[in-house]
Design a protein around this motif. Structure first.
Motif, PDB file in Angstrom:
ATOM      1  N   LEU A   1      59.556 125.777  75.766  1.00 30.86           N
ATOM      2  CA  LEU A   1      58.923 126.821  74.946  1.00 30.86           C
ATOM      3  C   LEU A   1      59.220 128.208  75.511  1.00 30.86           C
ATOM      4  CD1 LEU A   1      55.526 125.121  74.073  1.00 30.86           C
ATOM      5  CD2 LEU A   1      57.500 125.515  72.560  1.00 30.86           C
ATOM      6  N   ARG A   2      59.191 128.342  76.828  1.00 31.80           N
ATOM      7  CA  ARG A   2      59.537 129.623  77.446  1.00 31.80           C
ATOM      8  C   ARG A   2      61.007 129.950  77.220  1.00 31.80           C
ATOM      9  NH1 ARG A   2      56.444 129.621  83.325  1.00 31.80           N
ATOM     10  NH2 ARG A   2      54.342 129.813  82.472  1.00 31.80           N
ATOM     11  N   PHE A   3      61.872 128.962  77.413  1.00 36.09           N
ATOM     12  CA  PHE A   3      63.310 129.149  77.225  1.00 36.09           C
ATOM     13  C   PHE A   3      63.585 129.559  75.782  1.00 36.09           C
ATOM     14  CE2 PHE A   3      67.769 127.817  76.866  1.00 36.09           C
ATOM     15  CZ  PHE A   3      68.290 128.185  78.095  1.00 36.09           C
ATOM     16  N   TYR A   4      62.908 128.910  74.840  1.00 36.24           N
ATOM     17  CA  TYR A   4      63.081 129.251  73.432  1.00 36.24           C
ATOM     18  C   TYR A   4      62.560 130.661  73.139  1.00 36.24           C
ATOM     19  CZ  TYR A   4      63.769 128.781  68.499  1.00 36.24           C
ATOM     20  OH  TYR A   4      64.221 128.975  67.225  1.00 36.24           O
ATOM     21  N   ALA A   5      61.438 131.021  73.744  1.00 44.17           N
ATOM     22  CA  ALA A   5      60.910 132.380  73.561  1.00 44.17           C
ATOM     23  C   ALA A   5      61.926 133.414  74.056  1.00 44.17           C
ATOM     24  CB  ALA A   5      59.576 132.543  74.285  1.00 44.17           C
ATOM     25  N   VAL A   6      62.554 133.123  75.190  1.00 46.89           N
ATOM     26  CA  VAL A   6      63.607 134.005  75.689  1.00 46.89           C
ATOM     27  C   VAL A   6      64.768 134.016  74.698  1.00 46.89           C
ATOM     28  CG1 VAL A   6      65.333 134.296  77.517  1.00 46.89           C
ATOM     29  CG2 VAL A   6      62.952 133.806  78.115  1.00 46.89           C
ATOM     30  N   GLY A   7      65.090 132.848  74.158  1.00 50.00           N
ATOM     31  CA  GLY A   7      66.142 132.774  73.148  1.00 50.00           C
ATOM     32  C   GLY A   7      65.826 133.619  71.928  1.00 50.00           C
ATOM     33  N   LEU A   8      64.551 133.702  71.573  1.00 50.51           N
ATOM     34  CA  LEU A   8      64.150 134.553  70.449  1.00 50.51           C
ATOM     35  C   LEU A   8      64.449 136.024  70.719  1.00 50.51           C
ATOM     36  CD1 LEU A   8      60.769 132.912  69.378  1.00 50.51           C
ATOM     37  CD2 LEU A   8      62.994 132.726  68.242  1.00 50.51           C
ATOM     38  N   THR A   9      64.379 136.423  71.989  1.00 50.85           N
ATOM     39  CA  THR A   9      64.755 137.814  72.302  1.00 50.85           C
ATOM     40  C   THR A   9      66.232 138.033  72.002  1.00 50.85           C
ATOM     41  OG1 THR A   9      65.310 137.419  74.646  1.00 50.85           O
ATOM     42  CG2 THR A   9      63.015 138.005  74.136  1.00 50.85           C
ATOM     43  N   GLY A  10      67.046 137.003  72.247  1.00 50.80           N
ATOM     44  CA  GLY A  10      68.469 137.096  71.919  1.00 50.80           C
ATOM     45  C   GLY A  10      68.698 137.173  70.425  1.00 50.80           C
TER      46      GLY A  10
END
Length: 135
Positions: free
Chosen positions: A82-91
């Protein structure tokens, strides 16, 4: 006795982690670009929707590989994803902003903007993932 340098550790030097992250990211980028081209160019989806879908595919692939090979973390995988995906959302957000600036406002090709955004997105996401997703 020498240390095993093939298995990453949570405290491994950031430069070595960045190399692994970048190599794994390359596979995710290839997957992302291929999916984007198919969704946007072949299927005719709007570039922002195609970007969200193709990036999600790349994020999922990269998470699995980075959890195993870059950061060597196998605990709390759901939270880390979920954290990794949240970071991916910044991308995704950053790339969509670049689409607005360069594709919509200046008329540049969406494929070129997508490809050109990748180094900036990679650097931002590595820093965030190292400090937050896999800390």
């Amino acid at each position: 006795m020498t240390a095993d340098t093939t298995t990453p550790t949570a405290t491994e030097a950031p430069a070595r982690q960045l190399v692994r992250y970048t190599l794994i990211g390359g596979s995710g980028i290839a997957l992302d670009l291929l999916a984007f081209a198919l969704l946007h160019n072949s299927a005719g989806l709007d570039e922002q929707l195609a970007n969200a879908l193709s990036t999600t595919l790349g994020i999922t692939s990269n998470f699995a590989l980075n959890a195993r090979f870059t950061f060597a973390r196998r605990d709390r995988l759901a939270v880390r994803f979920l954290r990794f995906y949240a970071v991916g959302l910044t991308g995704i957000a950053l790339t969509n902003l670049l689409f607005l600036l360069f594709t919509d406002a200046l008329g540049l090709d969406a494929n070129a903007v997508k490809a050109g955004s990748l180094p900036l997105v990679l650097a931002l996401q590595f820093a965030l993932n190292r400090k937050w997703s896999f800390a």
